[in-house]
Design a protein around this motif. Structure first.
Motif, mmCIF file in Angstrom:
data_model
loop_
_atom_site.group_PDB
_atom_site.id
_atom_site.type_symbol
_atom_site.label_atom_id
_atom_site.label_comp_id
_atom_site.label_asym_id
_atom_site.label_seq_id
_atom_site.Cartn_x
_atom_site.Cartn_y
_atom_site.Cartn_z
ATOM 1 N N THR A 52 36.637 -4.858 17.765
ATOM 2 C CA THR A 52 36.791 -3.446 17.396
ATOM 3 C C THR A 52 35.524 -2.964 16.710
ATOM 4 O O THR A 52 34.998 -3.640 15.828
ATOM 5 N N VAL A 53 35.052 -1.792 17.139
ATOM 6 C CA VAL A 53 33.799 -1.259 16.587
ATOM 7 C C VAL A 53 34.040 0.117 15.986
ATOM 8 O O VAL A 53 34.612 0.986 16.634
ATOM 9 N N GLY A 54 33.599 0.300 14.723
ATOM 10 C CA GLY A 54 33.637 1.616 14.105
ATOM 11 C C GLY A 54 32.315 2.295 14.453
ATOM 12 O O GLY A 54 32.041 2.592 15.612
ATOM 13 N N SER A 55 31.396 2.433 13.486
ATOM 14 C CA SER A 55 30.071 2.959 13.853
ATOM 15 C C SER A 55 29.128 1.818 14.199
ATOM 16 O O SER A 55 27.993 2.041 14.564
ATOM 17 N N GLY A 56 29.630 0.575 14.027
ATOM 18 C CA GLY A 56 28.842 -0.580 14.453
ATOM 19 C C GLY A 56 27.706 -0.953 13.517
ATOM 20 O O GLY A 56 26.834 -1.748 13.872
ATOM 21 N N SER A 57 27.702 -0.434 12.285
ATOM 22 C CA SER A 57 26.574 -0.701 11.368
ATOM 23 C C SER A 57 26.483 -2.174 10.996
ATOM 24 O O SER A 57 25.432 -2.645 10.600
ATOM 25 N N THR A 58 27.573 -2.921 11.113
ATOM 26 C CA THR A 58 27.511 -4.343 10.734
ATOM 27 C C THR A 58 27.343 -5.248 11.949
ATOM 28 O O THR A 58 27.304 -6.463 11.813
ATOM 29 N N PHE A 59 27.290 -4.627 13.135
ATOM 30 C CA PHE A 59 27.144 -5.439 14.351
ATOM 31 C C PHE A 59 25.662 -5.662 14.663
ATOM 32 O O PHE A 59 24.844 -4.761 14.455
ATOM 33 N N ASN A 60 25.369 -6.799 15.189
ATOM 34 C CA ASN A 60 23.980 -7.123 15.574
ATOM 35 C C ASN A 60 23.814 -6.643 17.022
ATOM 36 O O ASN A 60 24.337 -7.256 17.941
ATOM 37 N N SER A 61 23.122 -5.509 17.225
ATOM 38 C CA SER A 61 23.101 -4.850 18.545
ATOM 39 C C SER A 61 22.496 -5.742 19.625
ATOM 40 O O SER A 61 22.839 -5.619 20.789
ATOM 41 N N SER A 62 21.664 -6.696 19.281
ATOM 42 C CA SER A 62 21.055 -7.515 20.353
ATOM 43 C C SER A 62 22.017 -8.598 20.823
ATOM 44 O O SER A 62 21.869 -9.171 21.860
ATOM 45 N N ALA A 63 23.047 -8.853 20.015
ATOM 46 C CA ALA A 63 23.980 -9.942 20.388
ATOM 47 C C ALA A 63 24.828 -9.501 21.579
ATOM 48 O O ALA A 63 25.242 -8.348 21.654
ATOM 49 N N ASN A 64 25.016 -10.367 22.554
ATOM 50 C CA ASN A 64 26.057 -10.059 23.543
ATOM 51 C C ASN A 64 26.842 -11.329 23.813
ATOM 52 O O ASN A 64 26.289 -12.403 24.003
ATOM 53 N N PHE A 65 28.110 -11.162 23.722
ATOM 54 C CA PHE A 65 29.012 -12.300 23.829
ATOM 55 C C PHE A 65 29.758 -12.215 25.151
ATOM 56 O O PHE A 65 30.023 -11.139 25.661
ATOM 57 N N ASP A 66 30.088 -13.397 25.645
ATOM 58 C CA ASP A 66 30.806 -13.458 26.911
ATOM 59 C C ASP A 66 32.244 -13.007 26.767
ATOM 60 O O ASP A 66 32.847 -13.201 25.712
ATOM 61 N N ASN A 67 32.765 -12.403 27.828
ATOM 62 C CA ASN A 67 34.199 -12.159 27.921
ATOM 63 C C ASN A 67 34.767 -11.302 26.780
ATOM 64 O O ASN A 67 35.903 -11.468 26.363
ATOM 65 N N ILE A 68 33.935 -10.381 26.261
ATOM 66 C CA ILE A 68 34.404 -9.514 25.164
ATOM 67 C C ILE A 68 34.392 -8.051 25.580
ATOM 68 O O ILE A 68 33.412 -7.566 26.150
ATOM 69 N N LEU A 69 35.494 -7.382 25.296
ATOM 70 C CA LEU A 69 35.549 -5.922 25.429
ATOM 71 C C LEU A 69 35.280 -5.338 24.039
ATOM 72 O O LEU A 69 35.948 -5.719 23.073
ATOM 73 N N TYR A 70 34.269 -4.457 23.921
ATOM 74 C CA TYR A 70 34.039 -3.765 22.648
ATOM 75 C C TYR A 70 34.906 -2.511 22.668
ATOM 76 O O TYR A 70 34.773 -1.666 23.547
ATOM 77 N N LEU A 71 35.826 -2.421 21.718
ATOM 78 C CA LEU A 71 36.738 -1.277 21.655
ATOM 79 C C LEU A 71 36.271 -0.367 20.535
ATOM 80 O O LEU A 71 36.335 -0.725 19.362
ATOM 81 N N SER A 72 35.740 0.795 20.911
ATOM 82 C CA SER A 72 35.227 1.741 19.919
ATOM 83 C C SER A 72 36.336 2.682 19.460
ATOM 84 O O SER A 72 37.134 3.160 20.260
ATOM 85 N N THR A 73 36.341 2.953 18.161
ATOM 86 C CA THR A 73 37.356 3.871 17.615
ATOM 87 C C THR A 73 36.834 5.310 17.568
ATOM 88 O O THR A 73 37.493 6.199 17.031
ATOM 89 N N ALA A 74 35.646 5.537 18.163
ATOM 90 C CA ALA A 74 34.992 6.853 18.036
ATOM 91 C C ALA A 74 35.897 8.027 18.426
ATOM 92 O O ALA A 74 35.811 9.097 17.824
ATOM 93 N N LYS A 75 36.803 7.812 19.396
ATOM 94 C CA LYS A 75 37.659 8.938 19.846
ATOM 95 C C LYS A 75 39.025 8.918 19.160
ATOM 96 O O LYS A 75 39.894 9.731 19.514
ATOM 97 N N LEU A 76 39.199 8.043 18.197
ATOM 98 C CA LEU A 76 40.442 8.046 17.398
ATOM 99 C C LEU A 76 40.096 8.682 16.061
ATOM 100 O O LEU A 76 40.245 8.095 14.996
ATOM 101 N N ASN A 77 39.556 9.902 16.110
ATOM 102 C CA ASN A 77 38.915 10.480 14.917
ATOM 103 C C ASN A 77 39.566 11.775 14.459
ATOM 104 O O ASN A 77 38.906 12.643 13.908
ATOM 105 N N ASN A 78 40.856 11.921 14.675
ATOM 106 C CA ASN A 78 41.468 13.187 14.257
ATOM 107 C C ASN A 78 42.279 13.059 12.965
ATOM 108 O O ASN A 78 42.698 11.973 12.573
#
Ligand SMILES: Cc1cc2nc3c(=O)[nH]c(=O)nc-3n(C[C@H](O)[C@H](O)[C@H](O)COP(=O)(O)OP(=O)(O)OC[C@H]3O[C@@H](n4cnc5c(N)ncnc54)[C@H](O)[C@@H]3O)c2cc1C
Length: 232
Positions: A52-78
């Motif tokens: 699960t990703v919020g604004s992703g400030s704690t994620f290491n953007s260069s990292a990519n992991f196998d078999n992972i779906l990144y689920l962004s909460t950006a549109k759950l913002n009401n």
């Protein structure tokens, strides 16, 4: 990278919108809790993981992991509900904290967690990394989250003290998304900042590493709550 087969299944759940590929990563932007639940059930059925990703400030953007779906909460913002009489607000976790804080200020209301200028962090990211005994933690009074099996769970109510059973809000607080995807949070509001002698900032109130979630106790709880390790 997620398999093409699983990407096709995810795109179908998202009705062919609200997703993108970035480098070797696949990101979904669900717009409601039901879709989040369907994605978690899909992950269980077809053996892929979810981060699960919020604004992703704690994620290491260069990292990519196998078999992972990144689920962004950006549109759950009401804002789901604002109760001006009892001073409670229920908000989607993709809400950018500084926007909410300023919006509340315009309505002469306050929540005791200060932010740095232009802080793009999300409510869900702050809640999921909050130090359990920080002063702000007390005023989170309820949550809606999707469990590792895809069940939608609502907990909490608009009271200052709620002793019905185990306090799931405080359990999920500071859990770095390991036990569930939090889709909305119920918060106690205050008439003005003057209600408080001091207020902590996000920087003071949030954990700045994941050591707390790697403790033996929490690993054991994780094994029981999420045996197939859907959430990473
Ligand atoms: C390694 C690290 C370094 C930090 N450095 C700083 C710093 O320099 N300055 C500062 O002010 N603060 C710092 N912080 C604190 C940081 O500001 C907060 O953690 C902030 O809340 C992150 O918000 P975000 O939206 O970017 O969250 P993200 O980085 O997107 O997510 C943070 C964590 O919460 C989980 N998460 C996010 N949303 C949800 C959700 N809806 N449901 C379940 N889980 C969710 C993610 O999976 C991830 O584990 C740091 C934190 C960490 C862990």
């Amino acid at each position: 990278m997620l398999s093409k087969k699983n990407q096709v299944k995810i795109i179908a759940v998202l009705e062919h919108k609200n997703y993108k590929s970035f480098q070797d990563n696949f990101i979904a932007y669900p717009t409601d809790t039901k879709t989040v639940s369907s994605l978690v059930k899909l992950a269980n059925k077809f053996n892929f993981n979810i981060a699960t990703v919020g604004s992703g400030s704690t994620f290491n953007s260069s990292a990519n992991f196998d078999n992972i779906l990144y689920l962004s909460t950006a549109k759950l913002n009401n804002i789901i509900e604002i109760d001006m009489q009892n001073l409670f607000i229920n908000v989607g976790t993709g809400m950018i904290w500084s926007n909410l804080f300023n919006d509340l200020n315009e309505k002469s209301m306050f929540f005791p967690l200060l932010h740095e200028k232009d802080c793009g962090r999300t409510l869900g990211g702050i809640f999921s990394t909050l130090k359990p005994f920080s002063s702000a933690a007390t005023y989170f009074k309820g949550i809606e989250f999707v469990s590792p099996t895809g069940e939608i769970i609502n907990y909490g109510c608009k009271t200052l003290k709620n002793v019905a059973g185990y306090d799931l809000s405080q359990f999920m607080l500071g859990s770095f998304g390991k036990f569930g995807i939090i889709t909305s949070v119920l918060m106690k509001l205050f008439p003005t900042e003057k209600t408080f002698f001091t207020c902590d900032t996000i920087f003071d109130s949030c954990l700045s590493d994941t050591s707390s979630i790697e403790s033996a106790l929490l690993s054991r709880i994780k094994k029981n709550i999420d045996p197939s390790k859907v959430f990473v």
